[in-house]
Design an enzyme around this catalytic site. Structure first.
Site, short mmCIF file in Angstrom:
data_model
loop_
_atom_site.label_atom_id
_atom_site.label_comp_id
_atom_site.label_asym_id
_atom_site.label_seq_id
_atom_site.Cartn_x
_atom_site.Cartn_y
_atom_site.Cartn_z
N ARG A 39 9.30 -38.54 -42.38
CA ARG A 39 8.83 -38.06 -43.15
C ARG A 39 7.79 -38.68 -44.01
O ARG A 39 7.37 -40.08 -43.59
CB ARG A 39 10.32 -37.76 -44.02
CG ARG A 39 11.66 -37.03 -43.31
CD ARG A 39 12.69 -37.73 -44.18
NE ARG A 39 13.62 -36.89 -43.17
CZ ARG A 39 14.52 -36.44 -43.94
NH1 ARG A 39 15.08 -36.40 -45.22
NH2 ARG A 39 16.14 -36.38 -43.04
N PHE B 65 22.78 -43.39 -42.52
CA PHE B 65 22.16 -43.95 -43.62
C PHE B 65 22.62 -43.36 -44.39
O PHE B 65 23.80 -43.84 -45.04
CB PHE B 65 20.75 -43.40 -43.46
CG PHE B 65 20.09 -42.83 -44.96
CD1 PHE B 65 20.12 -43.90 -46.11
CD2 PHE B 65 20.25 -41.35 -45.33
CE1 PHE B 65 19.44 -43.21 -47.00
CE2 PHE B 65 19.16 -41.30 -46.94
CZ PHE B 65 19.04 -42.31 -47.19
N TYR C 112 18.77 -27.35 -33.59
CA TYR C 112 18.78 -28.34 -34.54
C TYR C 112 19.36 -27.23 -35.06
O TYR C 112 20.35 -27.10 -35.78
CB TYR C 112 17.65 -28.98 -35.30
CG TYR C 112 18.69 -29.85 -36.83
CD1 TYR C 112 19.52 -30.46 -36.16
CD2 TYR C 112 17.60 -29.75 -37.61
CE1 TYR C 112 19.59 -31.15 -37.28
CE2 TYR C 112 18.13 -30.46 -38.95
CZ TYR C 112 19.02 -31.38 -38.46
OH TYR C 112 19.77 -32.32 -39.62
N ASP D 69 31.83 -43.29 -34.38
CA ASP D 69 30.24 -43.65 -34.43
C ASP D 69 30.02 -43.99 -33.18
O ASP D 69 30.78 -44.92 -32.51
CB ASP D 69 29.53 -43.74 -35.42
CG ASP D 69 28.58 -44.35 -36.10
OD1 ASP D 69 27.90 -44.08 -35.07
OD2 ASP D 69 28.06 -42.88 -36.77
N THR E 96 17.19 -36.97 -48.69
CA THR E 96 17.74 -38.13 -49.13
C THR E 96 17.17 -39.00 -48.45
O THR E 96 16.91 -39.43 -47.84
CB THR E 96 19.17 -37.59 -48.98
OG1 THR E 96 20.03 -36.36 -49.08
CG2 THR E 96 19.93 -39.18 -49.38
P1 NAD Z 1 21.78 -40.77 -39.29
O1 NAD Z 1 21.16 -40.52 -37.82
O2 NAD Z 1 21.39 -42.29 -39.90
O3 NAD Z 1 23.01 -40.84 -39.32
C1 NAD Z 1 23.81 -40.40 -37.74
C2 NAD Z 1 25.14 -40.82 -37.46
O4 NAD Z 1 25.67 -40.20 -36.77
C3 NAD Z 1 24.43 -42.12 -36.99
O5 NAD Z 1 25.00 -42.99 -37.31
C4 NAD Z 1 24.70 -41.45 -35.42
O6 NAD Z 1 25.09 -43.18 -34.46
C5 NAD Z 1 26.37 -41.47 -35.23
N1 NAD Z 1 26.39 -39.40 -34.02
C6 NAD Z 1 25.47 -39.06 -33.49
N2 NAD Z 1 25.63 -38.74 -32.51
C7 NAD Z 1 27.12 -38.80 -32.77
C8 NAD Z 1 28.18 -38.99 -31.61
N3 NAD Z 1 28.36 -37.76 -30.65
N4 NAD Z 1 29.33 -39.17 -31.85
C9 NAD Z 1 29.32 -40.42 -32.75
N5 NAD Z 1 28.93 -40.26 -33.72
C10 NAD Z 1 27.62 -39.89 -33.53
O7 NAD Z 1 21.53 -39.28 -40.36
P2 NAD Z 1 21.36 -39.04 -42.12
O8 NAD Z 1 20.03 -39.37 -42.60
O9 NAD Z 1 23.06 -40.13 -42.44
O10 NAD Z 1 22.62 -38.16 -41.89
C11 NAD Z 1 24.00 -37.29 -42.14
C12 NAD Z 1 24.20 -36.65 -41.76
O11 NAD Z 1 23.66 -35.54 -42.80
C13 NAD Z 1 23.76 -35.54 -40.60
O12 NAD Z 1 24.42 -34.67 -40.24
C14 NAD Z 1 22.66 -34.82 -40.71
O13 NAD Z 1 22.46 -33.72 -40.69
C15 NAD Z 1 23.15 -34.50 -42.16
N6 NAD Z 1 21.50 -34.14 -43.05
C16 NAD Z 1 21.12 -35.57 -43.62
C17 NAD Z 1 20.00 -35.16 -44.39
C18 NAD Z 1 18.69 -36.81 -44.75
O14 NAD Z 1 18.25 -36.58 -45.76
N7 NAD Z 1 19.24 -37.13 -44.01
C19 NAD Z 1 19.35 -34.02 -44.87
C20 NAD Z 1 20.40 -32.99 -44.28
C21 NAD Z 1 21.16 -33.60 -44.09
#
Ligand code: NAD
Length: 323
Positions: free
Chosen positions: A196, A19, A155, A39, A185
């Site tokens: 959520r 995302f 986590y 990814d 976000t």
């Molecule tokens: P998401 O799950 O949409 O994206 C995470 C991405 O990481 C995915 O594309 C997944 O395939 C990839 N991934 C996971 N394990 C992997 C691996 N071993 N090798 C390669 N790729 C891998 O999540 P998001 O919401 O886009 O979050 C992205 C980052 O931002 C994360 O680190 C998350 O903790 C942080 N974050 C997001 C939010 C939010 O509200 N979305 C809030 C706090 C922190």
């Protein structure tokens, strides 16, 4: 822009099919970068990047960061954004050991990649490091309180480790690192199965079923629109500040008013009903963003109304299957 002044700057985005990562890839390309996304599509989606297929400024490496070296990465790298990590409770609790491996080995590999190219490194950390009993609003110097053995440690303890590792690389190798603590976000391409409350409201609005507000609805959430969060990450990379710095919305919005906004945008037929709250319905984790405002000149710009309109309109266009 982070660059070496010689030709088009190059950014690596781990987790770029997710995302937040896919929006970051878009923003980087729009501001003149060549982007490589690493990814393994564990929670990411090909559809999030389809519009970049065939774009010479974009390269997709389908790799697991837990065992990734950088041998197949062409040319110099100016900045590494490390976002790869399961972010939704449903994902990180599914395989807690894998969650800890990506936060430890995956972050090590991302840091080594940045170190071998003398690149700036930006860690996408999370408000979860403040722990369930964190102060609200949370300041970056709050020590946080987590119980590593409460079942969720995989986590937030893993993410604290990733921050410690990033800090250690800065101290030991003089790597130009930065840590962003991202709060809740939302926006187009968000996962609608992430557990959520907003995701549930959007699913319900799309299905034409009543929006179920856990009573009394006065519980609050902090909602940062994805374009604003991405702007915060870019500002952090561009400056020299190591962080950690909070990136999120300082506005606490009640769950009932979120439901009202979604219902209003969805149309006159949308209904709201109150249901029993879950046993552990949390209050908002709210950021204090004074640091981001002072040091990065950053604050969210999108109103909840505009952000929710853009999000719901996008889902209405592409269908709930994309969430
Ligand atoms: P998401 O799950 O949409 O994206 C995470 C991405 O990481 C995915 O594309 C997944 O395939 C990839 N991934 C996971 N394990 C992997 C691996 N071993 N090798 C390669 N790729 C891998 O999540 P998001 O919401 O886009 O979050 C992205 C980052 O931002 C994360 O680190 C998350 O903790 C942080 N974050 C997001 C939010 C939010 O509200 N979305 C809030 C706090 C922190």
């Amino acid at each position: 822009m982070v660059g070496n002044g010689a030709g088009q700057p190059h950014a690596v985005v781990t987790g770029g099919a997710g995302f937040l990562g896919s929006h970051l890839c878009d923003a980087l390309i729009a501001s003149g970068y060549r982007v490589t996304c690493v990814d393994n599509f564990e929670t990411g989606r090909a559809a999030n990047l389809r519009h970049l297929e065939g774009d010479p400024r974009f390269t997709l490496l389908r790799r697991d960061l837990k065992d990734y070296g950088d041998a197949d990465l062409a040319g110099p790298v100016d900045v590494v954004y490390h976002l790869a990590a399961p972010a939704a409770p449903a994902d990180y609790l599914l395989d807690p050991v894998a969650t800890m491996r990506i936060a430890s080995t995956g972050t090590l590999n991302a840091l080594d990649l940045a170190r071998s190219r003398s690149a700036r490194f930006v860690l996408a950390s999370t408000s979860e490091v403040y722990g369930p009993a964190g102060e609200a609003p949370s300041r970056e110097d709050s020590v946080g309180q987590v119980d590593p053995a409460d079942g969720y440690g995989a986590y937030y303890e893993a993410r604290r480790f990733a921050e410690a590792l990033t800090t250690a690389y800065r101290a030991t190798y003089d790597l130009r690192t930065a840590i962003a603590r991202i709060f809740n976000t939302y926006g187009p391409r968000m996962r609608l199965d992430d557990g959520r409350v907003l995701s549930r409201f959007i699913r319900q609005a799309l299905a034409g079923t009543p929006l179920t507000v856990p009573g009394p609805g006065t519980q609050t959430r902090s909602l940062c629109y994805v374009d604003d969060a991405v702007a915060g990450l870019l500002a952090l990379a561009d400056g020299g500040y190591p962080g950690p710095v909070n990136i999120g919305s300082p506005e606490a919005v009640s769950v009932f008013s979120i439901a009202q906004e979604v219902a209003e945008i969805a149309g006159p037929a949308a209904e709201i009903v109150f249901v029993e709250p879950p046993v552990t319905d949390s209050q908002a984790r709210l950021p204090d963003i004074s640091l981001a405002t002072q040091l990065l000149d950053w604050q969210p710009r999108t109103s909840v109304h505009d952000g929710l309109t853009a999000t719901l309109t996008w889902f209405q266009r592409v269908g709930a299957r994309r969430g």
